[in-house]
Motif scaffolding. Structure first.
Motif, mmCIF file in Angstrom:
data_model
loop_
_atom_site.group_PDB
_atom_site.id
_atom_site.type_symbol
_atom_site.label_atom_id
_atom_site.label_comp_id
_atom_site.label_asym_id
_atom_site.label_seq_id
_atom_site.Cartn_x
_atom_site.Cartn_y
_atom_site.Cartn_z
ATOM 1 N N ARG A 10 15.864 29.725 -26.656
ATOM 2 C CA ARG A 10 14.518 29.361 -27.109
ATOM 3 C C ARG A 10 14.468 27.999 -27.792
ATOM 4 N NH1 ARG A 10 12.156 32.769 -23.929
ATOM 5 N NH2 ARG A 10 13.208 34.761 -24.058
ATOM 6 N N GLU A 11 15.588 27.592 -28.392
ATOM 7 C CA GLU A 11 15.566 26.349 -29.151
ATOM 8 C C GLU A 11 16.416 25.265 -28.504
ATOM 9 O OE1 GLU A 11 13.957 24.973 -32.079
ATOM 10 O OE2 GLU A 11 12.734 26.460 -31.044
ATOM 11 N N GLY A 49 12.294 35.218 -29.429
ATOM 12 C CA GLY A 49 12.330 34.218 -30.485
ATOM 13 C C GLY A 49 11.215 34.411 -31.495
ATOM 14 N N SER A 69 7.804 32.245 -35.385
ATOM 15 C CA SER A 69 8.866 32.220 -34.381
ATOM 16 C C SER A 69 10.034 31.408 -34.926
ATOM 17 C CB SER A 69 8.357 31.543 -33.113
ATOM 18 O OG SER A 69 8.063 30.185 -33.418
ATOM 19 N N HIS A 111 11.179 28.806 -33.643
ATOM 20 C CA HIS A 111 10.804 27.405 -33.514
ATOM 21 C C HIS A 111 10.058 26.954 -34.779
ATOM 22 C CE1 HIS A 111 9.977 23.699 -31.435
ATOM 23 N NE2 HIS A 111 8.702 23.778 -31.820
ATOM 24 N N HIS A 112 9.111 27.794 -35.170
ATOM 25 C CA HIS A 112 8.318 27.566 -36.375
ATOM 26 C C HIS A 112 9.241 27.502 -37.598
ATOM 27 C CE1 HIS A 112 4.710 29.102 -38.981
ATOM 28 N NE2 HIS A 112 4.948 27.820 -39.164
ATOM 29 N N ILE A 139 12.445 26.707 -37.819
ATOM 30 C CA ILE A 139 13.261 25.490 -37.886
ATOM 31 C C ILE A 139 12.399 24.287 -38.259
ATOM 32 C CG2 ILE A 139 14.655 23.927 -36.450
ATOM 33 C CD1 ILE A 139 15.792 26.518 -35.140
ATOM 34 N N ASP A 140 11.152 24.285 -37.763
ATOM 35 C CA ASP A 140 10.202 23.243 -38.157
ATOM 36 C C ASP A 140 9.968 23.229 -39.658
ATOM 37 O OD1 ASP A 140 9.581 21.853 -35.974
ATOM 38 O OD2 ASP A 140 7.577 22.734 -35.645
#
Ligand code: TYD
Ligand code: MG
Length: 455
Positions: free
Chosen positions: A344-345, A400, A446, A448-449, A451-452
């Motif tokens: 996903r990343e 994810g 998620s 992704h969110h 890690i952001d």
């Protein structure tokens, strides 16, 4: 006694086979069958137990006719143990206390003698001399006339002593040293361990004496002679801990009289095992500056939220197959989280060795710490630290996504009590959340969110 034909019993699962085989047909364990002599016919009855009342017991009884008798539970005087047992010792119950040799089982059992008010304790020792037990007891500050010591390994004699003394609690240390004279096999064999325990459990039920059976665990994790005991007793407690750390955890893995997964935390000192009232404070006590790969998670163990630190180290591998090493965490769950991160990343983790530690010798299994593991991995991979005043709570799905967890409010409360001012939680949980005052709670949707937000 006529010589009986031997059978083969699996040390892992207790399965019986008529001949030796390399692999147990039931549990597929290799090289686990050992030769034993079957117990004599009709052994469900222990010859030296008094079965007189059995005939009248063996009829259906209406629930409301059953008399529970005296108060059924009594306290050990040690909160950590009472909680794991589900609120104290139940009369007539049987408890298996299992753990590695040297982890502190005998110490814990001796501590029971300290605060056991108005109940006699009969401590049967098959491994140590009375002088050794006395030495330990005085080191722990245990004394008293209600602590009776019996150096004996013959179950029949033990049961006679029980009848004489009528103790509130019987401790046998350890079951592997006991034998029944009516069973042919050697002490420590599956048959002896099982039948000795059976006699003691029957006696406990008949007399109302609670019995704690100490059992050593073999290297591969099975209780020597073997797992069969787990099915027979009411409660199974595992004592765990890392030999290099002073913390010991008592975990209920089966409990007919309370919830499982309840844990008790102790610290081993020169003066014995001391209950730890606030485990989070201890598991976080060694935290240093912000380092990449270190994050704080909150896991609910039984009824208690516990904060702990996760450390991850991701380094380029020099092997064809990268290493995945965990301490205190499930390696398969780690594989899954690594796969999710990679897919996903796009983090190229398959060319890196990965190490994950739960600090303090704690072992965590709850999915709610997934988000912390993922953040620790990503933080180490990118070599950027995560804010050390933040606690991370959330389960990660295969897509994810961050999934909701249970007990979020009590987790946040525990974190706030310990001075954490930031929390990252699953966004699905954010609606209707009553968060502690002066805590900034951020919803994460998620990885992704995540890690952001964090890195
Ligand atoms: P023990 O209870 O004998 O282990 P088990 O019965 O599970 O085999 O504990 C053994 C270890 O505990 C031993 O290495 C010494 C340590 N210990 C202490 O550190 N402090 C103490 O007060 C006691 C009694 C033991
Ligand atoms: Mg011992």
């Amino acid at each position: 006694m006529a010589k009986r034909k031997s059978i083969f019993i699996c040390q892992e699962c207790g399965n019986e086979a008529p001949r030796w085989m390399g692999q147990c047909p039931a549990c597929r364990a290799w090289n686990s069958l050992v030769e034993e002599f079957p117990p004599p016919e009709g052994l469900a009855r222990v010859p030296f137990l008094d079965h007189r009342n059995e005939a009248e017991k063996a009829r259906p009884v209406r629930l409301d006719e059953i008399e529970v008798g005296r108060e059924i539970r009594f306290s050990t005087g040690i909160d950590e143990i009472d909680r794991v047992l589900g609120g104290g010792i139940v009369r007539g119950s049987s408890v298996l206390v299992a753990g590695d040799p040297g982890i502190g089982k005998s110490t814990l059992m001796t501590e029971l003698g300290k605060n056991l008010k108005s109940h006699r304790l009969l401590y049967v020792t098959g491994e140590e001399s009375p002088a050794q037990v006395k030495l330990r007891a005085s080191r722990l500050g245990v004394s008293g006339r209600d602590f009776l010591l019996l150096p004996e390994t013959n179950v029949e004699s033990i049961i006679h002593s029980m009848q004489d003394i009528d103790p509130g609690l019987l401790i046998v240390d350890s079951i592997q040293t006991l034998y029944r004279p009516d069973i042919q096999s050697a002490p420590g064999s599956v048959a002896q361990v099982r039948e000795s325990a059976y006699a003691l459990i029957q006696m406990a039920k008949m007399s109302g004496t609670a019995v704690f059976i100490v059992g050593h665990v073999t290297k591969d994790g099975a209780i020597a002679g073997p797992r069969v005991l787990e099915h027979m007793v009411d409660t199974v407690l595992y004592m765990e801990g890392d030999r290099h750390h002073s913390f010991r955890i008592l975990r209920a893995v089966k409990n007919r009289f309370g919830s499982t997964n309840e844990i008790g935390v102790f610290e081993m000192r020169s003066t014995g095992l001391h209950p730890v009232d606030n485990p989070s404070r201890i598991f976080l006590s060694e935290r240093t500056e912000d380092t990449a790969g270190a994050v704080v998670v909150c896991s609910v163990e039984g009824s208690r939220p516990i904060l702990a630190e996760i450390q991850a180290l991701v380094t380029p591998t020099s092997y064809a197959t990268p290493q995945r090493t965990t301490t205190g965490y499930d390696a398969r769950r780690l594989q899954m989280l690594l796969a999710v991160l990679e897919k996903r990343e796009g983090l190229r983790l398959s060319s890196n060795d990965v190490f994950v530690n739960v600090t303090g010798g704690l072992r965590l299994t709850e999915p709610a710490i997934d988000m912390g593991i993922v953040a620790a991995l990503a933080s180490s991979f990118k070599d950027r630290p995560v804010d050390r005043r933040a606690v991370l709570i959330g389960e990660i799905g295969l897509g994810g996504e961050v999934r909701a967890v249970t007990h979020l409010e009590s987790r946040l409360k525990e974190a706030a009590n310990l001075g954490f001012r930031n929390a990252y939680v699953p966004s699905p949980d954010l609606a209707n959340l009553r968060k502690p005052a002066d805590m900034v709670v951020e919803g994460v949707a998620s990885i992704h969110h995540l890690i952001d937000l964090l890195l």
